[in-house]
Design an enzyme around this catalytic site. Structure first.
Site, short mmCIF file in Angstrom:
data_model
loop_
_atom_site.label_atom_id
_atom_site.label_comp_id
_atom_site.label_asym_id
_atom_site.label_seq_id
_atom_site.Cartn_x
_atom_site.Cartn_y
_atom_site.Cartn_z
N ARG A 51 0.69 -1.17 0.14
CA ARG A 51 -0.09 -0.27 0.01
C ARG A 51 0.63 1.29 -0.02
O ARG A 51 2.00 1.37 0.60
CB ARG A 51 -0.88 -0.02 1.33
CG ARG A 51 -1.80 -1.28 1.42
CD ARG A 51 -2.44 -1.08 2.81
NE ARG A 51 -3.37 -2.15 2.86
CZ ARG A 51 -4.34 -2.29 3.81
NH1 ARG A 51 -4.74 -1.19 4.38
NH2 ARG A 51 -5.01 -3.32 3.80
N ASP A 53 -0.03 5.16 1.34
CA ASP A 53 -1.09 5.89 2.05
C ASP A 53 -1.60 7.25 0.97
O ASP A 53 -1.18 7.66 0.14
CB ASP A 53 -0.63 6.85 3.26
CG ASP A 53 -0.47 5.56 4.46
OD1 ASP A 53 -1.49 4.79 4.12
OD2 ASP A 53 0.25 5.89 5.36
N TYR A 111 12.25 3.92 -1.03
CA TYR A 111 11.51 5.29 -1.09
C TYR A 111 12.40 6.52 -0.83
O TYR A 111 13.56 6.43 -0.51
CB TYR A 111 10.55 5.21 0.28
CG TYR A 111 9.34 4.34 0.35
CD1 TYR A 111 8.14 5.08 0.13
CD2 TYR A 111 9.28 3.11 0.64
CE1 TYR A 111 6.95 4.25 -0.02
CE2 TYR A 111 8.16 2.22 0.66
CZ TYR A 111 6.99 3.00 0.16
OH TYR A 111 5.74 2.41 0.27
N ARG A 198 7.74 8.17 7.08
CA ARG A 198 7.71 9.30 7.43
C ARG A 198 7.84 9.75 8.71
O ARG A 198 8.25 10.93 9.38
CB ARG A 198 6.12 9.81 7.32
CG ARG A 198 5.63 9.67 5.71
CD ARG A 198 4.53 9.54 5.20
NE ARG A 198 3.60 10.43 5.87
CZ ARG A 198 2.09 10.19 5.85
NH1 ARG A 198 1.69 9.21 5.18
NH2 ARG A 198 1.53 11.15 6.51
#
Lengths: 249, 249
Positions: A51, A53, A111, A198
């Site tokens: 997934r 967000d 990422y 994050r």
């Protein structure tokens, strides 16, 4: 010949609830399944590598799809790009073995997180970077980033929202680079839990602002206590860059 | 103390008819004047260094404003940024001599043009670059760019839409650089006419595609015939980067 196709997908996540299907919300997966249904005139399921967000972007999300009938990968790419909205595109499509599973087979995910470090907000970076007006000590941020390399239990840095068999992750790469006012964090790990990148970013920015030292970061990770870590950085700065597999796919 | 303030303005031009006020359309100038009217409770005129067309972006548009009452430049910047929409921001505000005229006093303007050279379109570059899927010969584009350096009559490369006393312009810099799939053209000249940069870009891209050679580019410029030059490249790739003044401002 296998009818399983591996799709590489780029998207601007600003206007989506995230990758995953959610009832009554616009998801990237939902848009791709709608385009496939238009092409094949039947429901076709898409399986993502994981997934992302709401508001998170992707340059290299990976998904698999088993086609209901033979269709050349390059033609599929063109047909999907003609049907998908401007903020989603298929950048590659290739045939893979039938048993390819984009989530389970992934060896690692990469990422990146972009932030803009200057006083004034930026119209051109509004959707694409976190605006941090406070002065940042870049060396302190790189030093904090190095703490995350290796195998750690990241319980303290994740939010609930996905089922995890284990909270231990191996981080291969964790470092910042800089292009004038833009700071880019790159992190590669076996996989990530919800809000993990994050939350790491907020901790490193706190280190850059001089309000969190490395000793404290080590202690927060070791505590496995979510309450000790700060809130996750905004979604708009986060990009799923790449999902890595073995040589087979 | 002078009440003339020089503003440096960044904007995402996607949702605007351009810099200049136009009746019944959203312009960048109109938004800034509306914010100034809110602050000062009276109409305040903004003078830009020049127009930008619909969809064109700016990192460093310059404008001047004569304040109806004393107001510290830094406070003005903060107040404007609090009132302006996310796609317009003031990145600097400074006091300048009363007679400062951002259009007449400018010694040169710097523009950049971004294009994406790859097969698949890009959701993340959709608002910010021209998508050129055809293979491009980068060296040929740089060689074509060099033709524009120096003093030329650019009649063949401009569209009507602004009054010009002369169609002669001096180009100081004209070159391409490259960051993987992104090609960035930088051009600096005394000033530019409408569609001039975007028409130059199309000609250089045609050179990169192998359908226009340098001899022909020289001939088109020399012809002063607008009908011989190609259509301008899309607005979304164009950025007003900087406006340069003498030491006084």
């Amino acid at each position: 010949m296998s009818r399983t196709i591996k799709l590489t997908i780029e998207y601007d996540g600003t206007d989506y609830c995230g990758w995953q299907l959610q009832s009554n919300q616009q998801s990237v997966q939902g848009r791709i399944e709608a385009a496939l249904a238009q092409i094949f005139q039947t429901a076709v399921r898409v399986h993502g590598s994981g997934r992302t967000d709401a508001g998170v972007h992707a340059r290299g999300q990976i998904a698999s799809v088993v086609l209901p009938r033979e269709f050349a990968p390059d033609d599929l790419k063109r047909a999907l790009n003609a049907l998908l909205p401007y903020d989603i595109a298929v950048t590659a499509a290739e045939r893979v073995p039938e048993n390819f599973n984009p989530r389970r087979d992934a060896l690692s995910r990469v990422y990146e997180y972009r932030l803009l470090n200057r006083l004034a907000r930026s119209p051109l970076e509004h959707r694409y970077a976190w605006h941090v007006p406070a002065p940042l000590d870049f060396a302190a941020m790189r030093s904090a980033a190095a703490i995350f390399v290796g195998e750690h239990d990241f319980t303290a840095l994740r939010s609930l929202g996905s089922d995890e068999r284990t909270t231990i992750r191996r981080v291969f790469v964790s470092d910042w680079r800089r292009q004038e006012e833009i700071f880019i964090y790159r992190v590669e790990a076996t996989s990530f839990m919800r809000h993990m990148v994050r939350t790491m970013v907020t901790m490193m920015v706190d280190a850059g602002r001089g309000v969190l030292d490395n000793e404290r970061i080590v202690a927060i990770v070791a505590s496995r206590d979510r309450a000790l870590a700060p809130a996750p950085a905004p979604a708009a700065g986060l990009y799923l860059i790449d999902v890595r597999y073995g040589n087979r796919s």
